[in-house]
Enzyme design. Sequence first.
Site, PDB file in Angstrom:
ATOM      1  N   GLU A  31      24.812 140.153  36.311  1.00  0.00           N
ATOM      2  CA  GLU A  31      23.806 140.909  37.065  1.00  0.00           C
ATOM      3  C   GLU A  31      24.413 141.529  38.330  1.00  0.00           C
ATOM      4  O   GLU A  31      24.054 142.637  38.727  1.00  0.00           O
ATOM      5  CB  GLU A  31      22.606 140.012  37.391  1.00  0.00           C
ATOM      6  CG  GLU A  31      21.803 139.686  36.132  1.00  0.00           C
ATOM      7  CD  GLU A  31      20.672 138.706  36.370  1.00  0.00           C
ATOM      8  OE1 GLU A  31      20.955 137.591  36.850  1.00  0.00           O
ATOM      9  OE2 GLU A  31      19.513 139.053  36.094  1.00  0.00           O
ATOM     10  N   GLU A  90      20.766 133.093  30.174  1.00  0.00           N
ATOM     11  CA  GLU A  90      19.735 132.338  30.906  1.00  0.00           C
ATOM     12  C   GLU A  90      18.714 131.656  30.009  1.00  0.00           C
ATOM     13  O   GLU A  90      18.235 130.562  30.320  1.00  0.00           O
ATOM     14  CB  GLU A  90      18.995 133.268  31.885  1.00  0.00           C
ATOM     15  CG  GLU A  90      19.771 133.609  33.148  1.00  0.00           C
ATOM     16  CD  GLU A  90      20.675 134.823  32.983  1.00  0.00           C
ATOM     17  OE1 GLU A  90      20.973 135.208  31.837  1.00  0.00           O
ATOM     18  OE2 GLU A  90      21.074 135.396  34.018  1.00  0.00           O
TER      19      GLU A  90
HETATM   20  C1  3H9 Z   1      21.587 132.540  36.241  1.00  0.00           C
HETATM   21  O1  3H9 Z   1      22.587 133.133  36.484  1.00  0.00           O
HETATM   22  C2  3H9 Z   1      20.222 132.916  36.778  1.00  0.00           C
HETATM   23  C3  3H9 Z   1      20.151 134.334  37.270  1.00  0.00           C
HETATM   24  O2  3H9 Z   1      19.865 135.230  36.194  1.00  0.00           O
HETATM   25  C4  3H9 Z   1      19.028 134.538  38.238  1.00  0.00           C
HETATM   26  C5  3H9 Z   1      19.070 133.803  39.514  1.00  0.00           C
HETATM   27  C6  3H9 Z   1      18.008 134.198  40.475  1.00  0.00           C
HETATM   28  N1  3H9 Z   1      26.475 126.567  38.064  1.00  0.00           N
HETATM   29  O3  3H9 Z   1      31.534 124.351  31.114  1.00  0.00           O
HETATM   30  P1  3H9 Z   1      32.714 123.889  31.854  1.00  0.00           P
HETATM   31  C7  3H9 Z   1      30.295 123.728  36.137  1.00  0.00           C
HETATM   32  S1  3H9 Z   1      21.617 131.136  35.299  1.00  0.00           S
HETATM   33  C8  3H9 Z   1      26.963 125.376  38.481  1.00  0.00           C
HETATM   34  O4  3H9 Z   1      33.164 122.503  31.641  1.00  0.00           O
HETATM   35  P2  3H9 Z   1      34.293 125.822  30.436  1.00  0.00           P
HETATM   36  C9  3H9 Z   1      30.178 122.752  34.982  1.00  0.00           C
HETATM   37  O5  3H9 Z   1      29.052 121.920  35.135  1.00  0.00           O
HETATM   38  C10 3H9 Z   1      23.335 130.818  35.002  1.00  0.00           C
HETATM   39  N2  3H9 Z   1      27.962 124.729  37.849  1.00  0.00           N
HETATM   40  O6  3H9 Z   1      33.947 124.878  31.663  1.00  0.00           O
HETATM   41  C11 3H9 Z   1      31.485 122.014  35.084  1.00  0.00           C
HETATM   42  O7  3H9 Z   1      31.366 121.073  36.127  1.00  0.00           O
HETATM   43  P3  3H9 Z   1      32.114 119.677  36.049  1.00  0.00           P
HETATM   44  C12 3H9 Z   1      23.877 131.661  33.918  1.00  0.00           C
HETATM   45  C13 3H9 Z   1      28.495 125.312  36.776  1.00  0.00           C
HETATM   46  O8  3H9 Z   1      35.534 126.505  30.795  1.00  0.00           O
HETATM   47  C14 3H9 Z   1      32.459 123.089  35.547  1.00  0.00           C
HETATM   48  O9  3H9 Z   1      31.646 124.117  36.136  1.00  0.00           O
HETATM   49  N3  3H9 Z   1      25.213 131.221  33.619  1.00  0.00           N
HETATM   50  C15 3H9 Z   1      28.053 126.537  36.296  1.00  0.00           C
HETATM   51  O10 3H9 Z   1      34.210 125.062  29.162  1.00  0.00           O
HETATM   52  C16 3H9 Z   1      33.273 123.698  34.420  1.00  0.00           C
HETATM   53  O11 3H9 Z   1      32.376 124.121  33.396  1.00  0.00           O
HETATM   54  C17 3H9 Z   1      25.453 130.327  32.652  1.00  0.00           C
HETATM   55  O12 3H9 Z   1      24.553 129.856  31.984  1.00  0.00           O
HETATM   56  C18 3H9 Z   1      26.988 127.185  36.992  1.00  0.00           C
HETATM   57  N4  3H9 Z   1      26.524 128.379  36.611  1.00  0.00           N
HETATM   58  O13 3H9 Z   1      33.115 126.888  30.394  1.00  0.00           O
HETATM   59  C19 3H9 Z   1      26.885 129.916  32.438  1.00  0.00           C
HETATM   60  N5  3H9 Z   1      28.763 126.872  35.198  1.00  0.00           N
HETATM   61  O14 3H9 Z   1      33.569 120.008  35.970  1.00  0.00           O
HETATM   62  C20 3H9 Z   1      27.010 128.431  32.366  1.00  0.00           C
HETATM   63  C21 3H9 Z   1      29.641 125.879  35.015  1.00  0.00           C
HETATM   64  O15 3H9 Z   1      31.673 118.955  37.267  1.00  0.00           O
HETATM   65  N6  3H9 Z   1      28.374 128.001  32.251  1.00  0.00           N
HETATM   66  N7  3H9 Z   1      29.486 124.933  35.963  1.00  0.00           N
HETATM   67  O16 3H9 Z   1      31.585 119.069  34.761  1.00  0.00           O
HETATM   68  C22 3H9 Z   1      29.076 128.080  31.086  1.00  0.00           C
HETATM   69  O17 3H9 Z   1      28.619 128.578  30.085  1.00  0.00           O
HETATM   70  C23 3H9 Z   1      30.454 127.497  31.081  1.00  0.00           C
HETATM   71  O18 3H9 Z   1      30.531 126.579  32.133  1.00  0.00           O
HETATM   72  C24 3H9 Z   1      31.584 128.542  31.249  1.00  0.00           C
HETATM   73  C25 3H9 Z   1      32.926 127.784  31.430  1.00  0.00           C
HETATM   74  C26 3H9 Z   1      31.651 129.397  29.994  1.00  0.00           C
HETATM   75  C27 3H9 Z   1      31.364 129.383  32.461  1.00  0.00           C
END
Ligand code: 3H9
Length: 696
Positions: free
Chosen positions: A104, A124
């Site tokens: 975004e 999301e």
């Molecule tokens: C959004 O954006 C809402 C908006 O539209 C509007 C707002 C108003 N936040 O998965 P991993 C942590 S909603 C906080 O093991 P990978 C995760 O918990 C969001 N923490 O690595 C982990 O922590 P720990 C939309 C996050 O390489 C560490 O980072 N975005 C977030 O296998 C490593 O993550 C998503 O839904 C976060 N957003 O995969 C994306 N993301 O080491 C969600 C990750 O303590 N994330 N962490 O366990 C993912 O899909 C995967 O984490 C990603 C990396 C592909 C990025």
Amino acid sequence: MSEAIAYERVGEIAVLKAQNPPVNALGIDVRKGLLAGIERAESEGARAILIYGDGRTYFSGADIREFGKPPQDPYLPDLCSRIEASPLIVVSSMHGTALGGGLEVALSSHYRIAVPAAKMGLPEVNLGILPGAGGTQRLPRLAGSEAALEMITTGRHIGAAEALDKRIIDRIEAGEPREIGLAYAQELLDAGAPRRAVGEMPAPGMVDFDAAHKAALKKGRGQLSPAAAVRAVQAAAEAEDFGAGLKRERELFQELMASPQRQGLVHAFFSERAVGKLPELAGIAPREVASMGVIGGGTMGAGIATAALLAGLPVVLIEMTDAGVAAARGRIEGNLKGALMRGKITQTQYGQLTGEALTVATDYAALGQVDLVVEAVFEDMGVKREVFGKLDSHCKPGVVLATNTSYLDVDDIAAATSRPGDVIGLHFFSPAHVMKLLEIVVAAQTTPEVLATGFALGKRLKKVAVRSGICDGFIGNRIMNTYRKAAEYVVLDGASPYQVDKVVTDFGFPMGPFAMGDLAGLDINWAARKRRAPTRDPRERVPRFYEMLCEGGDFGQKTGKGFYIYEDGKRGGVPNPQVAELIAEDQEQQGITPRAFSDAEVLRRYMCAMVNEAAKVVGEGIARRPLDVDMVMLFGFGFPRFWGGPLKWADLQGLEGILADIHSYAAEDGFFWQPAPLLDKLVSEGRSFEILNQSA
Ligand code: 3H9
């Protein structure tokens, strides 16, 4: 300047670098830093702004840990509008995963460039919300309503090439995000390119939004966010102007943010990542596993071998006879053909995996060089102990010896070897190359290094691995046995199996317990019942209709008839009328007067039984934390992800009410409905399962 955003000036370009590892989530410090950077660039007379991420990725989204807390300024939607409104040319240079709020921010920039390997998406809905920082309004303006609906309702990540094709990005360039971004921004300045705001582009075209909404509801099986996201995209096409569309997006976003489904899905997101984090594994290196042995080439053994081959591990599989060898090879080849047909592997890989990577033999000597063996033979202690004795004499020192038993005592199996420290349970779920769950069962003498190796293998096989202690059925099957009993009791007392199955699927499970029994084969559970019968507590109520059905030779799908009748070539079955007769006979023999159950009561009993047993499993230390149980049920038993798992569901309903209901059911059957001591304790202390997750 904020530490989360570094500011640098390169000629006329202000460079904003995000440095919030690991994934550059858009937490409060990042948002503040971006706003300050934009303002500074404007006040210092820069002509363009470049935004990119340090480390492994561009912004991967809003900071999910902030969900449910009071919003802090600057709020992401306002920040996106501020970026878009800048009079300077704003360029985003993407690498890694530009997801959710990350994409975004990029969509609010005026130009977008990405490296070839970049991935992007608006996932999301998988967290129970919808893109809330303009994504539902800007994406359709670039990609069109149809493409935006598909991306937003599925949350699918797309590659840079597809993003270019869909006009979501302007250019793909190999290189460092900073360098390619700077070159692109300079080129735009040199060419006198205009500021180009997506929000000022024409509204996207109309599509049949009602049909899309209906389809999203159906596909979501009770999950609400994809359908709500359709309405937000609809606003992009129909609202009076861009601002009105944003407003509608905001309303829908806030409704979802306040929903229990959002809490369930965020719980699932973090729990999925937390299951593998065990204090006892800190600093423990796993043993290296470069090849794997599998004992037994039935459905389970072949599935495990397939999973290992697909993860790049050469496999040596042992069968008893030449015919067994041929059958096992046939099953594995069949599984891999499926992977080939779905495009998961190429023809060349298929050749390699069924050729040099796979050895199927009858002689245990073939296991001489493997690093880990999984036994998947007949579920009988004598047979298993014999296999482990042989493994002990044929495997080199340091090999991890795993059993895939579903309920036998792993300590007894380990005792058949001279190296019990190397023995562990690796409980796969069928089909093992498809199902994500792997229960890792720790025996009394299993060493931490062997446990770490189990988790490392789970990761390599792309499984969700959960630690379990030893008990009959381990975490998952033990809980399943209990809620299946609750289902049989309501049927014995007057509900129909079809009502139960419908209630359970309406809740979000892909199948109810009776359809599931038909699928798995009723004879399997019948055998377990017969085995348990001699030691059964005399106070236990025993429905007989299940056995009566089996005694008639109806074992479910495999015989064409069980609780349902399965006609050739038709998916799913129709109720078997004979079942009602058997139930009536059972009721008569047991002197039960059937009564009607509301759907709500059927569900409540089913769920209370599940929660109560799950609480016992946690209380006894079989599962370390409530979240471990939740992940077992999500990934092994089809529990709807949007409820987060049975114990998250219990927290959301309120533990006090659940305990009160269990007490009221106990008035009819005090043996089955014995409240879990942990549930009692949590209620009396006014605490929740979530608190246990946090303190573990
Ligand atoms: C959004 O954006 C809402 C908006 O539209 C509007 C707002 C108003 N936040 O998965 P991993 C942590 S909603 C906080 O093991 P990978 C995760 O918990 C969001 N923490 O690595 C982990 O922590 P720990 C939309 C996050 O390489 C560490 O980072 N975005 C977030 O296998 C490593 O993550 C998503 O839904 C976060 N957003 O995969 C994306 N993301 O080491 C969600 C990750 O303590 N994330 N962490 O366990 C993912 O899909 C995967 O984490 C990603 C990396 C592909 C990025």
